[in-house]
Design an enzyme around this catalytic site. Structure first.
Site, PDB file in Angstrom:
ATOM      1  CE  LYS A 169      10.657  -2.135  -7.161  1.00 36.59           C
ATOM      2  NZ  LYS A 169      11.044  -3.770  -7.877  1.00 36.59           N
ATOM      3  CE  LYS A 184      11.918  -9.853 -13.044  1.00 36.21           C
ATOM      4  NZ  LYS A 184      12.065 -10.269 -11.906  1.00 36.21           N
ATOM      5  CB  CYS A 206      -0.712  -0.317   1.046  1.00 32.99           C
ATOM      6  SG  CYS A 206      -2.026  -1.865   1.909  1.00 32.99           S
ATOM      7  NE  ARG A 262       4.690   1.726  -0.530  1.00 34.68           N
ATOM      8  CZ  ARG A 262       5.242   1.424  -0.163  1.00 34.68           C
ATOM      9  NH1 ARG A 262       6.630   1.702   0.156  1.00 34.68           N
ATOM     10  NH2 ARG A 262       4.654   1.078   0.875  1.00 34.68           N
ATOM     11  CG  HIS A 270      13.663 -37.629 -12.689  1.00 36.80           C
ATOM     12  ND1 HIS A 270      13.456 -39.409 -13.143  1.00 36.80           N
ATOM     13  CD2 HIS A 270      14.783 -37.194 -13.279  1.00 36.80           C
ATOM     14  CE1 HIS A 270      14.643 -39.300 -13.025  1.00 36.80           C
ATOM     15  NE2 HIS A 270      15.780 -38.205 -13.412  1.00 36.80           N
ATOM     16  CD1 TRP A 301      -0.983  -4.811  -3.970  1.00 32.34           C
ATOM     17  CD2 TRP A 301      -0.769  -6.200  -1.809  1.00 32.34           C
ATOM     18  NE1 TRP A 301      -0.144  -6.860  -4.248  1.00 32.34           N
ATOM     19  CE2 TRP A 301      -0.321  -7.472  -2.901  1.00 32.34           C
ATOM     20  CE3 TRP A 301      -0.668  -6.667  -0.728  1.00 32.34           C
ATOM     21  CZ2 TRP A 301      -0.248  -8.457  -2.510  1.00 32.34           C
ATOM     22  CZ3 TRP A 301      -0.303  -8.314  -0.456  1.00 32.34           C
ATOM     23  CH2 TRP A 301      -0.125  -9.055  -1.427  1.00 32.34           C
ATOM     24  CD  GLU A 358       8.334 -10.513 -11.864  1.00 24.54           C
ATOM     25  OE1 GLU A 358       7.502 -10.270 -10.745  1.00 24.54           O
ATOM     26  OE2 GLU A 358       9.255 -10.723 -11.976  1.00 24.54           O
ATOM     27  CG  ASN A 368       2.235  -0.312   4.142  1.00 32.23           C
ATOM     28  OD1 ASN A 368       1.568  -1.552   3.619  1.00 32.23           O
ATOM     29  ND2 ASN A 368       2.811   0.158   4.047  1.00 32.23           N
ATOM     30  N   GLY A 369      -0.256  -2.024   6.591  1.00 30.57           N
ATOM     31  CA  GLY A 369       0.573  -3.136   7.004  1.00 30.57           C
ATOM     32  C   GLY A 369      -0.389  -3.869   7.695  1.00 30.57           C
ATOM     33  CD  GLU A 395      15.098 -12.712 -11.266  1.00 31.31           C
ATOM     34  OE1 GLU A 395      14.707 -13.644 -10.379  1.00 31.31           O
ATOM     35  OE2 GLU A 395      14.542 -11.778 -11.698  1.00 31.31           O
TER      36      GLU A 395
HETATM   37  C1  F6R Z   1      10.297 -10.234  -9.014  1.00 30.51           C
HETATM   38  C2  F6R Z   1      10.398  -9.666  -7.001  1.00 30.51           C
HETATM   39  C3  F6R Z   1      10.040 -10.486  -6.084  1.00 30.51           C
HETATM   40  C4  F6R Z   1      11.026  -9.386  -4.955  1.00 30.51           C
HETATM   41  C5  F6R Z   1      10.612  -9.957  -3.489  1.00 30.51           C
HETATM   42  C6  F6R Z   1      11.669  -9.496  -3.319  1.00 30.51           C
HETATM   43  O1  F6R Z   1      10.684  -9.584  -9.933  1.00 30.51           O
HETATM   44  O2  F6R Z   1      10.803  -8.534  -7.403  1.00 30.51           O
HETATM   45  O3  F6R Z   1      10.397 -11.760  -6.661  1.00 30.51           O
HETATM   46  O4  F6R Z   1      12.041  -9.752  -5.719  1.00 30.51           O
HETATM   47  O5  F6R Z   1       9.778  -9.184  -3.223  1.00 30.51           O
HETATM   48  O6  F6R Z   1      11.883  -8.126  -2.381  1.00 30.51           O
HETATM   49  P1  F6R Z   1      12.578  -7.095  -1.667  1.00 30.51           P
HETATM   50  O7  F6R Z   1      14.407  -7.857  -2.272  1.00 30.51           O
HETATM   51  O8  F6R Z   1      13.088  -5.749  -2.157  1.00 30.51           O
HETATM   52  O9  F6R Z   1      13.539  -8.155  -0.633  1.00 30.51           O
END
Ligand code: F6R
Length: 599
Positions: free
Chosen positions: A594, A480, A2, A28, A499, A74, A483, A98-99, A476
């Site tokens: 984010k 990418k 949020c 975010r 397997h 969020w 998501e 937020n929280g 990764e």
């Molecule tokens: C994917 C992505 C997330 C973050 C994860 C950890 O693109 O950004 O998987 O890597 O939420 O976030 P941080 O690095 O802020 O702890």
């Protein structure tokens, strides 16, 4: 997660200031938006499910408004709809939050017994009613907020209006980030710096249980135990330009293009090509023989790459764990254990909890973080900052690469300590480092990605295969893609597919094979052939020419310490191009946030 923005001051366009701030925090992630503002001594609330653009249609930007609070939500408690979106109002209080209030069910019961009726499913409305109930007895706002801090369990950053004092904006926090800023007679609160950057780059970071009191002509800080106190001002190193798209179609694309720079900024900050610079700028690692790396998502993936590098090059055992598991599982530490936590935001709840777990057991901790002054950065015994700057796109790219760069330096330092690097090898590593920005730049500008994307963007399943380092990188790549494009993409160690999962391979199923580890080349190729024999269409990302593939992206061979920094580029750009062809909201993928400040 949020976003919160609040404003009080002499500018008559508070609505625009707040909405602009919320837009700067859009990265975010959110699913509804709302605002409360003070108009002729009354509080007006407007909120809408969906994007800020929808909320904007309901607002009159010409109204002379001098104070308000805004929010992007969020969803955690209750669906993302108008009823559950913030601000919430109860009695004399209007708040944005937020929280997560962990004891909200218990508080709700108590408040219902006192006659409060709730309109939403949220924990926030409960917190708001609780403030009102305390205030009914205390008739003092500061006292009310101080008592509330003792009663609320969980995490919160709150922006608060009280209808008995419409000349003051209050803010308080516990475990969720909140900043305060002032520019003359204009005062702001926000979840993150980009919201205030068009006014100032100076800000105050609230600590747990701090209360900020913002008035047009004053700004003060109060703590229930310390009383009023002075806070240290912080300076954000970036500027408003650095948080804008600068002509790129998406932030993600801009951030991909920034990678040569942020990688070199990060490396050169700690390393000038000499062993002495590593000794001076990185912590002493002599006593650690057992390394635990803990993180979430992409940060966890940088841990997987590092595990492979340290085990292969330094020959030390490394445990790499997902933080949401690590925090609850039985962990085996000894006196030579170092726990490394990795986090772009520095606020990820599970990573923070894992850090606290290690600290509680008196284990040394080291944090690799991007956001200066974030909770993880402040709580770890040692912190090393990556130099990625502000990352706006929800899907990380440049922070991932900057983390990898810094972790490669830690690996190099360990290798030197354990005598695993010859002088000649070090000189190769240094020589390639100079070439790295150019090599990355060339890979970014490669024009194959669009064509590959055009061939596969309508598929619903895409597999990624690799072994060892290549497998870690492919994790990764698959994340990418899924998501931002919503395609089901999964990464497997190349030898594992047969397997079970190979039953999913059919005619034209795209399989992205990564082949940069020369010791594994033959093995991976034969696993790829097993899939093409079943109809798969192979896209190879390789340091060597591979025959019988639908597409081949050639990348330079470099020392394993730098290899992932190259291999990741095609994976990021293939994901980007596919998401674009599918018309996805690339910078703000659905359901994602984010900074994940809840567990
Ligand atoms: C994917 C992505 C997330 C973050 C994860 C950890 O693109 O950004 O998987 O890597 O939420 O976030 P941080 O690095 O802020 O702890």
């Amino acid at each position: 997660m949020c976003g919160i923005v609040g404003y009080i001051g002499t500018k008559p366009n508070a609505i625009k200031t707040i909405i602009d701030g919320l837009e700067a925090l859009e990265y975010r992630g959110y699913d509804s938006a709302g605002i409360a503002y003070v108009e002729k001594n009354q509080i007006t609330i407007k909120k809408k499910e969906g994007r800020i653009a929808t909320l904007k249609k309901t607002l009159d930007f010409d109204l002379p408004i001098f104070m308000g609070i805004g929010h992007t939500r969020w969803a955690t408690h209750g669906e993302p709809n108008e009823k559950n979106s913030h601000p919430h109002q109860c009695g004399k209080f209007t708040i944005v939050h937020n929280g997560i209030i962990e004891n909200y069910a218990e508080l709700k019961k108590e408040l219902e017994e006192k006659g409060y009726i709730f309109k939403s499913d949220t924990d926030t409305e409960v917190a708001c009613a609780m403030l009102d109930a305390i205030y009914q007895e205390e008739l003092d706002i500061l006292k009310t907020l101080s008592i509330a801090e003792q009663k609320l369990k969980g995490s919160y950053a709150l922006g608060i209006l009280c209808s008995d004092d419409l000349n003051t904006l209050y803010a308080m926090r516990n475990k969720s980030p909140l900043i305060v800023a002032e520019k003359g007679e204009n005062k702001f609160i926000a979840s993150d710096v980009p919201a205030i950057l068009s006014y100032t780059n100076e800000y105050y970071l609230l600590d747990d249980f701090d209360i900020a009191i913002l008035k047009e002509n004053s700004l003060s800080f109060y703590h229930p135990k310390k009383g009023y106190f002075e806070k240290e001002k912080l300076i954000f190193e970036g500027n408003v330009e650095s948080s804008r798209k600068e002509g790129y179609e998406h932030y993600m694309l801009k951030e991909i293009h920034e990678q040569p720079k942020v990688i070199m900024d990060t490396i050169q900050y700690y390393y000038d090509g000499t062993k002495e610079s590593l000794d001076k700028n990185l912590p002493n690692l002599d006593k650690y023989n057992n390394i635990h790396i803990v993180a979430c998502g992409s940060a966890y993936h940088t841990g997987l790459v590092t595990k492979t590098l340290i085990e292969e090059i330094v020959e030390l055992p490394v445990t790499c764990e997902i933080a949401s598991e690590y925090r609850y599982k039985k962990v085996f530490y000894d006196e030579s254990t170092l726990v490394i936590v990795i986090s772009q935001s520095g606020e990820t709840a599970d990573t923070l909890a894992s850090l606290r777990k290690a600290k509680k057991d008196h284990i040394d901790t080291l944090a690799i973080v991007n956001v200066i002054g974030s909770s993880i950065a402040r709580e770890a015994d040692n912190v090393l900052y990556i130099k990625a700057g502000c990352e706006i796109a929800v899907a990380t790219t440049k922070a991932y690469s900057a983390q990898l760069a810094l972790l490669s330096l830690l690996t190099l330092k360990l290798a030197i300590i354990h005598n695993k690097i010859e002088v000649q090898e070090l000189s190769t590593i240094n020589g390639q480092l100079v070439e790295l920005p150019n090599m990355i730049e060339k890979l970014i500008l490669n024009d194959q990605y669009r064509k590959i994307a055009t061939n596969i963007y309508q598929r619903e399943d895409i597999f990624y295969l690799g072994r060892k380092l290549d497998y870690a990188i492919s994790m990764e790549g698959a994340l990418k893609l899924k998501e931002i494009s919503y395609i089901n993409s999964v990464s497997y160690p190349a030898g594992e597919l047969k397997h079970g999962t190979i039953s999913l391979v059919e005619k034209n199923t795209p399989v992205i094979g990564i082949i940069t580890d020369s010791t594994m080349k033959e093995k991976t190729i034969s696993n790829l052939k097993e899939t093409s024999a079943r109809g798969a269409s192979i896209i190879a990302i390789s340091t060597e020419v591979i025959s019988d593939v639908a597409e081949l992206i050639l990348i330079p061979t470099v020392h394993p310490l730098w290899q992932a920094l190259l291999t990741i580029i095609p994976l990021q750009l293939i994901a980007y191009e596919i998401a674009k062809l599918r018309g996805c909201d690339i910078d703000k993928p659905r359901n994602l946030a984010k900074s994940v400040t809840v567990e």
